[in-house]
Each structure stands twice: as C-alpha cells, then as structure tokens.
Design a protein around this motif. Structure first.
Motif, PDB file in Angstrom:
ATOM      1  N   GLY A 139       0.814  -1.217   0.000  1.00 49.49           N
ATOM      2  CA  GLY A 139       0.000   0.000   0.000  1.00 49.49           C
ATOM      3  C   GLY A 139       0.842   1.257   0.000  1.00 49.49           C
ATOM      4  N   SER A 140       0.357   2.291   0.651  1.00 49.54           N
ATOM      5  CA  SER A 140       1.039   3.586   0.679  1.00 49.54           C
ATOM      6  C   SER A 140       1.858   3.735   1.955  1.00 49.54           C
ATOM      7  N   LEU A 141       2.743   4.728   1.951  1.00 52.31           N
ATOM      8  CA  LEU A 141       3.503   5.028   3.155  1.00 52.31           C
ATOM      9  C   LEU A 141       2.588   5.390   4.309  1.00 52.31           C
ATOM     10  N   ASP A 146       0.638   4.306   9.597  1.00 47.97           N
ATOM     11  CA  ASP A 146      -0.581   4.245  10.417  1.00 47.97           C
ATOM     12  C   ASP A 146      -0.674   2.889  11.122  1.00 47.97           C
ATOM     13  N   PHE A 147      -0.305   1.826  10.395  1.00 48.81           N
ATOM     14  CA  PHE A 147      -0.321   0.485  10.975  1.00 48.81           C
ATOM     15  C   PHE A 147       0.714   0.383  12.098  1.00 48.81           C
ATOM     16  N   ILE A 148       1.902   0.933  11.878  1.00 47.19           N
ATOM     17  CA  ILE A 148       2.946   0.899  12.900  1.00 47.19           C
ATOM     18  C   ILE A 148       2.507   1.677  14.140  1.00 47.19           C
ATOM     19  N   ALA A 149       1.918   2.860  13.932  1.00 49.80           N
ATOM     20  CA  ALA A 149       1.472   3.688  15.056  1.00 49.80           C
ATOM     21  C   ALA A 149       0.389   2.977  15.862  1.00 49.80           C
ATOM     22  N   LEU A 150      -0.508   2.296  15.175  1.00 55.41           N
ATOM     23  CA  LEU A 150      -1.573   1.566  15.861  1.00 55.41           C
ATOM     24  C   LEU A 150      -0.985   0.472  16.753  1.00 55.41           C
ATOM     25  N   LYS A 151      -0.051  -0.282  16.222  1.00 63.39           N
ATOM     26  CA  LYS A 151       0.568  -1.353  16.999  1.00 63.39           C
ATOM     27  C   LYS A 151       1.418  -0.784  18.144  1.00 63.39           C
ATOM     28  N   LEU A 152       2.048   0.362  17.915  1.00 67.67           N
ATOM     29  CA  LEU A 152       2.849   0.992  18.956  1.00 67.67           C
ATOM     30  C   LEU A 152       1.964   1.446  20.111  1.00 67.67           C
ATOM     31  N   ALA A 153       0.802   1.971  19.787  1.00 73.39           N
ATOM     32  CA  ALA A 153      -0.121   2.402  20.833  1.00 73.39           C
ATOM     33  C   ALA A 153      -0.525   1.227  21.713  1.00 73.39           C
ATOM     34  N   VAL A 154      -0.794   0.094  21.087  1.00 73.60           N
ATOM     35  CA  VAL A 154      -1.162  -1.107  21.852  1.00 73.60           C
ATOM     36  C   VAL A 154       0.031  -1.579  22.681  1.00 73.60           C
ATOM     37  N   ILE A 193       8.488   1.123   0.942  1.00 76.83           N
ATOM     38  CA  ILE A 193       9.812   1.702   1.152  1.00 76.83           C
ATOM     39  C   ILE A 193      10.707   1.213   0.017  1.00 76.83           C
ATOM     40  N   ARG A 194      11.383   2.099  -0.632  1.00 72.12           N
ATOM     41  CA  ARG A 194      12.299   1.690  -1.696  1.00 72.12           C
ATOM     42  C   ARG A 194      13.608   1.227  -1.066  1.00 72.12           C
ATOM     43  N   TRP A 195      13.620  -0.020  -0.687  1.00 71.23           N
ATOM     44  CA  TRP A 195      14.778  -0.569   0.003  1.00 71.23           C
ATOM     45  C   TRP A 195      16.036  -0.342  -0.799  1.00 71.23           C
ATOM     46  N   LYS A 196      17.107  -0.086  -0.097  1.00 74.60           N
ATOM     47  CA  LYS A 196      18.434   0.123  -0.635  1.00 74.60           C
ATOM     48  C   LYS A 196      18.608   1.472  -1.308  1.00 74.60           C
ATOM     49  N   SER A 197      17.525   2.247  -1.478  1.00 73.03           N
ATOM     50  CA  SER A 197      17.697   3.587  -2.031  1.00 73.03           C
ATOM     51  C   SER A 197      17.551   4.629  -0.932  1.00 73.03           C
ATOM     52  N   PHE A 198      17.087   4.197   0.228  1.00 74.64           N
ATOM     53  CA  PHE A 198      16.915   5.104   1.359  1.00 74.64           C
ATOM     54  C   PHE A 198      18.240   5.250   2.089  1.00 74.64           C
ATOM     55  N   SER A 199      18.657   6.464   2.403  1.00 73.91           N
ATOM     56  CA  SER A 199      19.954   6.676   3.023  1.00 73.91           C
ATOM     57  C   SER A 199      19.810   7.306   4.392  1.00 73.91           C
ATOM     58  N   VAL A 200      20.812   7.045   5.232  1.00 75.82           N
ATOM     59  CA  VAL A 200      20.753   7.498   6.608  1.00 75.82           C
ATOM     60  C   VAL A 200      20.746   9.021   6.717  1.00 75.82           C
ATOM     61  N   ASN A 201      21.368   9.701   5.781  1.00 75.56           N
ATOM     62  CA  ASN A 201      21.494  11.143   5.896  1.00 75.56           C
ATOM     63  C   ASN A 201      20.574  11.890   4.939  1.00 75.56           C
ATOM     64  N   LYS A 206      13.998  12.615   6.942  1.00 79.16           N
ATOM     65  CA  LYS A 206      13.198  13.591   7.667  1.00 79.16           C
ATOM     66  C   LYS A 206      11.793  13.707   7.086  1.00 79.16           C
ATOM     67  N   GLU A 207      11.697  13.547   5.769  1.00 75.81           N
ATOM     68  CA  GLU A 207      10.370  13.583   5.156  1.00 75.81           C
ATOM     69  C   GLU A 207       9.509  12.423   5.652  1.00 75.81           C
ATOM     70  N   LEU A 208      10.107  11.253   5.737  1.00 73.33           N
ATOM     71  CA  LEU A 208       9.369  10.107   6.243  1.00 73.33           C
ATOM     72  C   LEU A 208       9.006  10.294   7.711  1.00 73.33           C
ATOM     73  N   ALA A 209       9.888  10.942   8.468  1.00 76.05           N
ATOM     74  CA  ALA A 209       9.597  11.200   9.875  1.00 76.05           C
ATOM     75  C   ALA A 209       8.342  12.040  10.028  1.00 76.05           C
ATOM     76  N   HIS A 210       8.134  12.984   9.118  1.00 79.02           N
ATOM     77  CA  HIS A 210       6.916  13.805   9.163  1.00 79.02           C
ATOM     78  C   HIS A 210       5.682  12.919   9.017  1.00 79.02           C
ATOM     79  N   GLU A 211       5.743  11.951   8.094  1.00 78.03           N
ATOM     80  CA  GLU A 211       4.623  11.024   7.913  1.00 78.03           C
ATOM     81  C   GLU A 211       4.383  10.189   9.174  1.00 78.03           C
TER      82      GLU A 211
END
Length: 563
Positions: A139-141, A146-154, A193-201, A206-211
């Motif tokens: 699906g989408s980011l 949203d799924f991660i946040a839901l599980k984190l809340a639990v 997530i585009r694995w292997k294209s995402f970089s630590v810096n 930061k854009e993903l952090a906003h999401e």
C-alpha cells in the motif's frame, strides 16, 4: 548329456562372475575418478577463495583509497558514501524510558527500554515483533506508518503500568535494509519503502519522519520522530552511549553495512554542520576491488542476481549469499561427479534454498559422522543418503565460504580504522550487530583472527570489537535518547564535542605506511588463534590476539603460483 549340461552351467556361472568382476572394477575406477574430480573442484575453489594476509592488506588499502575519494569527490568513484551531520549519537548522560521502532522487510520490532547512564547496562528491555500484512506492504507510506502507530499504541498500553512518556518524548526509528534476492524478491519489490535507495542522511529520512509523526498524533501517542535512520547507525549510537571511543558500527546479517564517525572538516560542506564530527554511511556493500577473491560461482551468482555488477562486496560477505555460494558448488559437484547419486536432487537446483543458519549448523557440526550435515542435506535438499566422506566435503565447502567472508569483513574494519588514523596509538571500539556475528561462532572467530593477523600484537589492542548493546533493533532506543537530549539541551553537549575532537582524523598518521606495515608483521604461520566463547547472552566480546605475520607490501605472487 547330463555332464554337458553341468559343464555348460559352470562355464556360464564363471562367465557371469567374470563379467560382474569386470563391472565392479569399472564402477570402482569410475567412483575413484569421480572422487578425484570432487577433490579437484574443492581444492580449486579453496584456492580461488584464499585470503592470505597480503591480500587482506590490499583490500584494506583499496578501501581506504575509495573512502578518501568518495569524501573529496564522489563523481570520481562508484563507491559513494553518504555523509550525515547527525545528532543521533548520544553522550552517555541520557536517562529514562525510551521507545524504538526497527522497520525491516516484512515486519518491524517495537522496543522499550530504560537507560540509567553510561555506567549501567540497558534494562527493562522489551521487544515485540509484528508482521506487516501483505496489503499494507503493497500500500502507501501513510497506510504503513498508520499500521505501525496503531501497533505501537497497543504496545505502550500493554507493556507499561504507568504512563512513561514525558513531554517532548522521542521515538527512535531505524530501518534495516533487506536484500531483493530469492523467491520473495518479486513481492518485496512492491514494498512501499524503496529498500536500498533510502539513506541514513538523506532528506528522505526527515520527510518520512513527518509522515510517522502524523500517524503518531492520530493515535494519541505523545512521541515524535526526528528522522528515520539506518539501523547500523543505531548500533553506533549504542556503542557511543557507553564508550566515546566507539567510532564505527557494522551490520553482518542477511545484508551488510558499515557506518563510522569522521571529522566534519573533511567534507566540502563542513560549514553546514554545528558538530565537530559527522557520521558516514559507507554503504560498503558497494565496495569493489580487483583484489576481492571472486570465483566462477560468484560470477554466476552476480550475473543472475537482481543487480548484476553491483554490491560485489556484499555478495561475498552477506548472509543471504553465503549459503547460495555453497549450494552452487554442491550443484557443480552433483552434476560432474555424482556426489549425491546418479541423478541431481531437484531441490539442489533451486536458488537461495540454503540459508546461512543451515550452513552454520553444518559447518559447526563436530560429531564424528557429521550428523547435522546429514540432517540438513535431507531437510533442505531432500538428499537421503550420504557417506561420511561426502558430508566432510560439504562441511569443508561451508568453511571455505565462511572464512573468506569473515576475513574480508575483518580486513575492511581494519581499513576503516586506518582511514581514521586510530590504529597506532588510539584505542577504538567497533560495534557489530547481525546474525552472522551473533550466532555463527566460526564466522565470528575468523573475523577476529583476521584483524589480529593483520595488526599483530603491537597494534591489535588498539582495535576492539564488541557485540551491539541490547541486541537486534535496540539501536533505536539509543537514537531516541540522543534526540531527546539534543532537544532538551538545544545545544551541543560539551562531552560530545570533546569526543569529536578526540576522533579528529589524521591522514598522515604517526607513521607512514611503510613503517606501519613493518610494525605489523612478526608472527609465524603456525601460531594458533585463540578460542572464542559462543555465548549469545554475553554482552561484549572484546578480543586480542598474538602477533602475526602481515605485510601489505607483499604481492599476491603466491596465489599466482598455485594457479
């Protein structure tokens, strides 16, 4: 007439015996030829995979050269490292209960733990692994977070008795990069997530952090993420929390990566940094040099991979590839020498069926008849009967592949320390995380021994290796602590700046390379490496070795003579 019948029968019997004897002799000679060919394949493979100390030094110095080029002008090299002016390294003063998320290929870890300062171990560590549904992966980011946040809340509500979240609480979020190989590759390519294209810096972090923060707010979680970072950086953060001399971290699992701390002055954009240091995401899987011991099996694996010609170093040391190389060698033997019978087992033809844990189980089997080898061959490939001699050959192939991968990883660790100018008179700590290092005892031993063989007793004490604090995924906790401290202080910690000053690079080093190498080479070849404990609950595994024979100035002539 009766006598004639008896004589005829006797002659026929003798003829049958003679024929049977001839056939048996031929079969015996055929089996002997096949076994000699099996041994020739094994010997050639071992020779092509050999990593003598001179070759390791060539690899290490080639890495140093590529690192220097990448830092000064990335357009001049295919080995592109990713500088990060990050505040994701703690100073050891952070205390409290923190939360973390470690996002992986098709699941993620939720973590919580308490830190009590650099002199106390991480405590109250709790983990929960959550599988990501297929529809969420594809699906989408927004749906994923949203799924991660839901599980984190639990997770927060069920794992804690009181509300532990302080104002402006931070959540550490690390990403582990899977490999797009094997039967699951097609499904994995659909990951949001585009694995292997995402970089630590990268700004993407930061854009993903906003999401992520939007999803956290939606579910009423009073935590915030500053950035999504590479899980290897999280391991470095854990090392730095307890020891300011932690200057590098390495992941040795299915995939592999390394990060290290560099002087910010070495970057053309150093003026943008408020810090005296920067973290470099090496992406060392992309490293390549003509000195890598690449065999016909590696070449075939590379050409049939999802990224031909790329990430050659990873294809020699990454956990997903080790078992695949072993399988390819066994397949060649099965076809050319009938080592598993007259017909080639069907499952032996299927790529990526042999996993590194299976390989480790066969390799580390010390039973008299190699019972674990028999069990794994039956379980993985459906091979029912094998002789003890055949099982020994399988174990030897595993040993060759593991030794090569571990020693190359050790050589590149030495290369990083050489680049940082910290080998001669400064102690440095390297943090290692991943299943290969944690669970594959022989692999871990080979890695350690390669480092002390290269450095010798005079210098080996200056490079220490430890398993990551808290184990898999726990780096997210230390990233969360670092972000919380930075926001509370709204300034650079004095101890953090002091650590940066203490790790400033010295490209000239205290000795030139000739003197450096002369100091390294003094041990006889017959000296035995020390034994290592295989205790998964041991928090650290510091090491040292006896002085060993090493010199970077020796050529690979000995290898050429064996050809």
């Amino acid at each position: 007439m009766r006598k004639e019948v008896i004589v005829g029968a006797s002659v026929a019997t003798v003829a049958t015996v003679v024929v049977a004897g001839v056939l048996l002799a031929r079969w015996k000679k055929r089996d002997e030829r096949r076994w000699r060919q099996t041994q020739r394949i094994l010997r050639r493979f071992a020779r092509d995979c050999a990593t003598p100390v001179p070759k390791l030094w060539h690899v290490a110095f080639d890495l140093v050269s590529d690192m220097q080029t990448s830092l000064s002008d990335q357009s001049q090299t295919d080995f592109v490292m990713l500088p990060s002016y990050t505040s994701s390294l703690p100073n050891g003063n952070e205390e409290g209960l923190y939360y973390g998320v470690n996002l992986r290929e098709d699941n993620f870890l939720l973590l919580s733990a308490r830190l009590r300062g650099k002199h106390e171990p991480i405590t109250d560590l709790q983990r929960e692994e959550v599988d990501i549904p297929t529809e969420v992966i594809s699906g989408s980011l927004k749906e994923l977070f949203d799924f991660i946040a839901l599980k984190l809340a639990v997770f927060i509500s069920t794992k804690t008795k009181t509300d532990p979240i302080a104002p402006k609480g931070k959540l550490g979020f690390t990403v582990s990069f899977p490999l797009l190989e094997g039967p699951a590759a097609a499904a994995t390519n659909k990951n949001v997530i585009r694995w292997k294209s995402f970089s630590v810096n990268d700004a993407v972090g930061k854009e993903l952090a906003h999401e992520v923060n939007e999803a956290l707010g939606k579910h009423g979680i009073d935590l915030r993420v500053s950035a999504l970072v590479d899980a290897t950086l999280g391991d470095l953060a854990g090392g730095r929390y307890y020891n300011r001399e932690s200057v590098a971290a390495v992941t040795l699992g299915l995939a592999t990566n390394a990060v290290y701390v560099e002087s910010a002055q070495l970057s053309p954009n150093a003026g943008e940094s408020k810090l005296g240091e920067m973290v470099i995401d090496m992406q060392w899987g992309n490293f390549n040099t003509p000195h890598l011991p690449i065999t016909e099996f590696d070449t075939a694996l590379d050409s049939e991979s999802s990224n031909p010609g790329c990430r050659m170093f990873e294809k020699l040391i990454g956990g997903i590839y080790l078992g695949e190389v072993v399988r390819r060698v066994l397949l060649k033997m099965a076809r050319e020498t009938a080592i598993f019978g007259e017909s080639v087992p069907a499952k032996l033809k299927t790529p990526y069926t042999l996993r590194s844990p299976d390989m480790a189980a066969m390799h580390q089997d010390t039973s008299e008849n190699r019972d674990a080898v028999h069990e794994k061959l039956l379980e993985v490939f459906g091979i029912g009967y094998t002789s003890p001699a055949v099982r020994e050959v399988v174990a030897e192939i595993c040993d060759v592949v593991a030794e090569r991968g571990a020693r190359l990883a050790g050589a590149c660790i030495v290369g990083i320390m050489k680049k940082r100018g910290r080998i001669n008179d400064k102690k440095s700590l390297v943090i290692i995380e991943g299943g290969l290092y944690e669970h594959y005892r022989v692999f871990r031993n080979y890695l350690h021994s390669s480092v002390w063989e290269m450095l010798g007793s005079e210098l080996s004490d200056n490079v220490l290796i430890e398993h990551s604090h808290g184990g898999s995924g726990a780096g997210a906790i230390f990233v969360a602590a670092a972000h919380s401290q930075c926001e509370e202080d709204d300034a650079i910690s004095p101890s953090f700046v002091a650590a940066a000053a203490a790790t400033m690079v010295d490209d000239d080093d205290d000795m030139d390379d000739r003197k450096f190498m002369a100091a390294a080479g003094t041990l006889n070849d017959d000296d035995e490496p020390s034994e290592w404990k295989d205790d998964d609950h041991t928090e650290t595994a510091s090491w040292r070795g006896d002085q060993v024979d090493s010199t970077a100035e020796t050529t690979d002539q000995s290898d050429e003579d064996d050809e």
